[in-house]
Write a protein that holds these residues in place. Sequence first.
Motif, PDB file in Angstrom:
ATOM      1  N   LYS A   8      46.053  30.678  35.868  1.00 16.95           N
ATOM      2  CA  LYS A   8      46.309  32.142  36.655  1.00 16.95           C
ATOM      3  C   LYS A   8      46.709  33.493  35.587  1.00 16.95           C
ATOM      4  O   LYS A   8      47.861  32.731  35.674  1.00 16.95           O
ATOM      5  N   LEU A  19      49.838  44.526  47.688  1.00 14.73           N
ATOM      6  CA  LEU A  19      48.539  44.043  48.227  1.00 14.73           C
ATOM      7  C   LEU A  19      47.424  45.985  47.926  1.00 14.73           C
ATOM      8  O   LEU A  19      48.060  46.789  48.532  1.00 14.73           O
ATOM      9  N   ASN A  35      50.119  32.846  34.519  1.00 12.50           N
ATOM     10  CA  ASN A  35      51.256  32.344  35.851  1.00 12.50           C
ATOM     11  C   ASN A  35      52.602  31.046  35.310  1.00 12.50           C
ATOM     12  O   ASN A  35      51.985  30.532  35.020  1.00 12.50           O
ATOM     13  N   THR A  62      39.847  29.570  32.813  1.00 17.36           N
ATOM     14  CA  THR A  62      41.016  30.684  34.182  1.00 17.36           C
ATOM     15  C   THR A  62      39.911  31.120  34.946  1.00 17.36           C
ATOM     16  O   THR A  62      38.442  31.304  34.492  1.00 17.36           O
ATOM     17  N   CYS A  95      38.815  32.618  48.551  1.00 21.20           N
ATOM     18  CA  CYS A  95      40.135  31.852  49.542  1.00 21.20           C
ATOM     19  C   CYS A  95      40.493  29.974  48.012  1.00 21.20           C
ATOM     20  O   CYS A  95      39.708  29.993  47.450  1.00 21.20           O
ATOM     21  N   LEU A  97      40.021  27.494  48.312  1.00 23.68           N
ATOM     22  CA  LEU A  97      38.965  26.179  48.794  1.00 23.68           C
ATOM     23  C   LEU A  97      37.724  26.906  47.514  1.00 23.68           C
ATOM     24  O   LEU A  97      36.916  26.206  46.213  1.00 23.68           O
ATOM     25  N   GLY A 118      50.278  23.889  37.310  1.00 26.23           N
ATOM     26  CA  GLY A 118      51.215  24.046  37.297  1.00 26.23           C
ATOM     27  C   GLY A 118      51.263  23.859  38.628  1.00 26.23           C
ATOM     28  O   GLY A 118      50.309  24.019  39.672  1.00 26.23           O
ATOM     29  N   GLY A 124      49.666  33.805  44.803  1.00 26.07           N
ATOM     30  CA  GLY A 124      48.488  32.822  46.119  1.00 26.07           C
ATOM     31  C   GLY A 124      50.154  31.811  46.599  1.00 26.07           C
ATOM     32  O   GLY A 124      49.723  31.643  47.315  1.00 26.07           O
ATOM     33  N   GLY A 126      49.922  28.331  46.965  1.00 23.46           N
ATOM     34  CA  GLY A 126      49.465  28.022  48.132  1.00 23.46           C
ATOM     35  C   GLY A 126      50.115  26.756  47.727  1.00 23.46           C
ATOM     36  O   GLY A 126      50.293  25.375  48.335  1.00 23.46           O
ATOM     37  N   ALA A 130      44.865  22.650  42.345  1.00 23.07           N
ATOM     38  CA  ALA A 130      44.792  21.399  41.800  1.00 23.07           C
ATOM     39  C   ALA A 130      44.247  20.008  42.719  1.00 23.07           C
ATOM     40  O   ALA A 130      43.591  19.806  41.746  1.00 23.07           O
ATOM     41  N   THR A 222      37.686  30.939  53.069  1.00 20.90           N
ATOM     42  CA  THR A 222      37.402  30.454  54.249  1.00 20.90           C
ATOM     43  C   THR A 222      39.015  31.306  54.965  1.00 20.90           C
ATOM     44  O   THR A 222      38.951  30.625  56.563  1.00 20.90           O
TER      45      THR A 222
HETATM   46  C1  FAD Z   1      49.042  37.272  50.526  1.00 17.58           C
HETATM   47  C2  FAD Z   1      47.742  35.889  50.320  1.00 17.58           C
HETATM   48  C3  FAD Z   1      47.846  35.046  51.337  1.00 17.58           C
HETATM   49  C4  FAD Z   1      46.675  34.390  51.037  1.00 17.58           C
HETATM   50  N1  FAD Z   1      46.828  33.012  51.835  1.00 17.58           N
HETATM   51  C5  FAD Z   1      46.089  31.939  51.169  1.00 17.58           C
HETATM   52  C6  FAD Z   1      45.761  30.855  52.341  1.00 17.58           C
HETATM   53  O1  FAD Z   1      47.040  30.513  52.758  1.00 17.58           O
HETATM   54  N2  FAD Z   1      44.328  30.602  51.842  1.00 17.58           N
HETATM   55  C7  FAD Z   1      44.102  30.480  51.083  1.00 17.58           C
HETATM   56  O2  FAD Z   1      42.752  29.709  51.332  1.00 17.58           O
HETATM   57  N3  FAD Z   1      43.598  31.405  50.394  1.00 17.58           N
HETATM   58  C8  FAD Z   1      45.311  32.009  50.739  1.00 17.58           C
HETATM   59  N4  FAD Z   1      44.849  33.306  49.884  1.00 17.58           N
HETATM   60  C9  FAD Z   1      43.986  33.556  48.680  1.00 17.58           C
HETATM   61  C10 FAD Z   1      44.389  32.835  47.025  1.00 17.58           C
HETATM   62  O3  FAD Z   1      45.410  33.030  46.536  1.00 17.58           O
HETATM   63  C11 FAD Z   1      43.593  32.714  46.409  1.00 17.58           C
HETATM   64  O4  FAD Z   1      42.427  31.884  46.581  1.00 17.58           O
HETATM   65  C12 FAD Z   1      44.059  31.863  45.203  1.00 17.58           C
HETATM   66  O5  FAD Z   1      42.920  31.458  43.722  1.00 17.58           O
HETATM   67  C13 FAD Z   1      44.399  30.458  45.217  1.00 17.58           C
HETATM   68  O6  FAD Z   1      45.182  29.815  45.255  1.00 17.58           O
HETATM   69  P1  FAD Z   1      46.991  29.903  44.300  1.00 17.58           P
HETATM   70  O7  FAD Z   1      47.042  31.144  44.263  1.00 17.58           O
HETATM   71  O8  FAD Z   1      47.192  29.872  45.783  1.00 17.58           O
HETATM   72  O9  FAD Z   1      46.682  28.623  43.415  1.00 17.58           O
HETATM   73  P2  FAD Z   1      47.749  27.334  43.875  1.00 17.58           P
HETATM   74  O10 FAD Z   1      47.360  26.668  44.602  1.00 17.58           O
HETATM   75  O11 FAD Z   1      49.161  27.943  44.062  1.00 17.58           O
HETATM   76  O12 FAD Z   1      47.115  27.236  42.559  1.00 17.58           O
HETATM   77  C14 FAD Z   1      47.748  26.343  41.436  1.00 17.58           C
HETATM   78  C15 FAD Z   1      47.285  25.522  40.593  1.00 17.58           C
HETATM   79  O13 FAD Z   1      45.674  25.755  40.376  1.00 17.58           O
HETATM   80  C16 FAD Z   1      45.075  26.300  39.283  1.00 17.58           C
HETATM   81  N5  FAD Z   1      45.210  28.251  39.645  1.00 17.58           N
HETATM   82  C17 FAD Z   1      44.933  28.341  40.721  1.00 17.58           C
HETATM   83  N6  FAD Z   1      44.221  29.472  40.386  1.00 17.58           N
HETATM   84  C18 FAD Z   1      43.552  29.408  39.741  1.00 17.58           C
HETATM   85  C19 FAD Z   1      42.878  30.552  38.874  1.00 17.58           C
HETATM   86  N7  FAD Z   1      42.064  31.552  39.513  1.00 17.58           N
HETATM   87  N8  FAD Z   1      42.602  29.912  37.518  1.00 17.58           N
HETATM   88  C20 FAD Z   1      43.219  29.198  37.256  1.00 17.58           C
HETATM   89  N9  FAD Z   1      43.476  28.330  37.233  1.00 17.58           N
HETATM   90  C21 FAD Z   1      44.048  28.011  38.442  1.00 17.58           C
HETATM   91  C22 FAD Z   1      47.246  27.143  38.299  1.00 17.58           C
HETATM   92  O14 FAD Z   1      47.248  25.725  37.154  1.00 17.58           O
HETATM   93  C23 FAD Z   1      48.047  26.920  39.311  1.00 17.58           C
HETATM   94  O15 FAD Z   1      48.747  26.446  38.826  1.00 17.58           O
HETATM   95  C24 FAD Z   1      45.889  34.283  49.811  1.00 17.58           C
HETATM   96  C25 FAD Z   1      45.797  35.400  49.187  1.00 17.58           C
HETATM   97  C26 FAD Z   1      47.119  36.406  49.103  1.00 17.58           C
HETATM   98  C27 FAD Z   1      47.003  37.887  47.927  1.00 17.58           C
END
Ligand code: FAD
Length: 261
Positions: A8, A19, A35, A62, A95, A97, A118, A124, A126, A130, A222
């Motif tokens: 990512k 933001l 990332n 990605t 989001c 999901l 990762g 994010g 979250g 994965a 969501t």
């Molecule tokens: C301030 C803020 C708060 C948020 N809170 C929420 C929330 O509570 N719930 C929610 O559903 N969404 C939330 N979102 C939206 C969420 O951040 C995005 O949907 C994001 O793409 C979700 O993944 P993450 O960054 O948390 O990934 P994580 O779950 O932390 O990612 C885990 C791994 O998955 C892989 N991965 C994740 N995204 C990608 C990608 N785009 N491309 C390739 N590999 C990837 C990577 O290997 C990464 O290390 C939030 C966004 C913001 C800005």
Amino acid sequence: MRIVVLLKPVPDTTGQERLGPDLRVDRAAVPAVINPNDEYALEAALRLMEARGGDAAITLLTMGPPAAPETMRKGLAMGAHRGLLVTDPALGGACSLSTARVLAAALGSLEFDLVLAGVDTSDGRGGVVAAAIASLCGLPYLSYAGQVELTDTAVRVRRLSPRGYDLLEAPLPAMVVVTQTVGEPRYPSLKGIMAARSKEIVTRSLADLGLAADGVGGAAATTRVLESRPPASRAATRVVRGPAPEAAEAVVAFLAERRVI
Ligand SMILES: Cc1cc2nc3c(=O)[nH]c(=O)nc-3n(C[C@H](O)[C@H](O)[C@H](O)COP(=O)(O)OP(=O)(O)OC[C@H]3O[C@@H](n4cnc5c(N)ncnc54)[C@H](O)[C@@H]3O)c2cc1C
């Protein structure tokens, strides 16, 4: 052996992530980097390839904005062979999901034996994408891997635990989430940077993957961020310095003044 690494692009962690007025990460404000946790996933893939005498093909996967290839090329310069980018205007504000659904569909368009990811992202945070992909694709899921070993039919991981460490195994294809103990990510060599320029990055839209924008895009999110603000500033902090006896006396007087003691 076909290895897919989830990568990512995130705002440079040395910059001030912020933001935009739409309460989404303002990705134009700070240059993007890989990332940090995904650099370790890529390093793990490169070490598995080297342990197999080079017998592995590494694909970066990605979901990101149209500018994502610039960041993906850093992964190709480290040694990955090709990239697949899913980009679509409808994905802004997606989001976790939705992100998982899109990446699961993209995986469905690839042939693979192992997926590495990762633990979480620096924007994010979250830590669920994965696991959600593994469940959507029906893949075995091994988390917090500190060490990864591969045979032709199975993956074995070592994970730190309160007992010391656990050794787990799963049949391929599988999803493995690695920690930062898999080994320090390598710096791309000049040769690697040059070679990355001509390595292929395939781009897919939601329609290419047979996904409806209103099912996975920002419109279908969501969750939504309602507000984001810095912590309230606290009253000035008073630091007590000096020899212990005097300092202790000053602390007691401070607490007594405030009727804490
Ligand atoms: C301030 C803020 C708060 C948020 N809170 C929420 C929330 O509570 N719930 C929610 O559903 N969404 C939330 N979102 C939206 C969420 O951040 C995005 O949907 C994001 O793409 C979700 O993944 P993450 O960054 O948390 O990934 P994580 O779950 O932390 O990612 C885990 C791994 O998955 C892989 N991965 C994740 N995204 C990608 C990608 N785009 N491309 C390739 N590999 C990837 C990577 O290997 C990464 O290390 C939030 C966004 C913001 C800005």
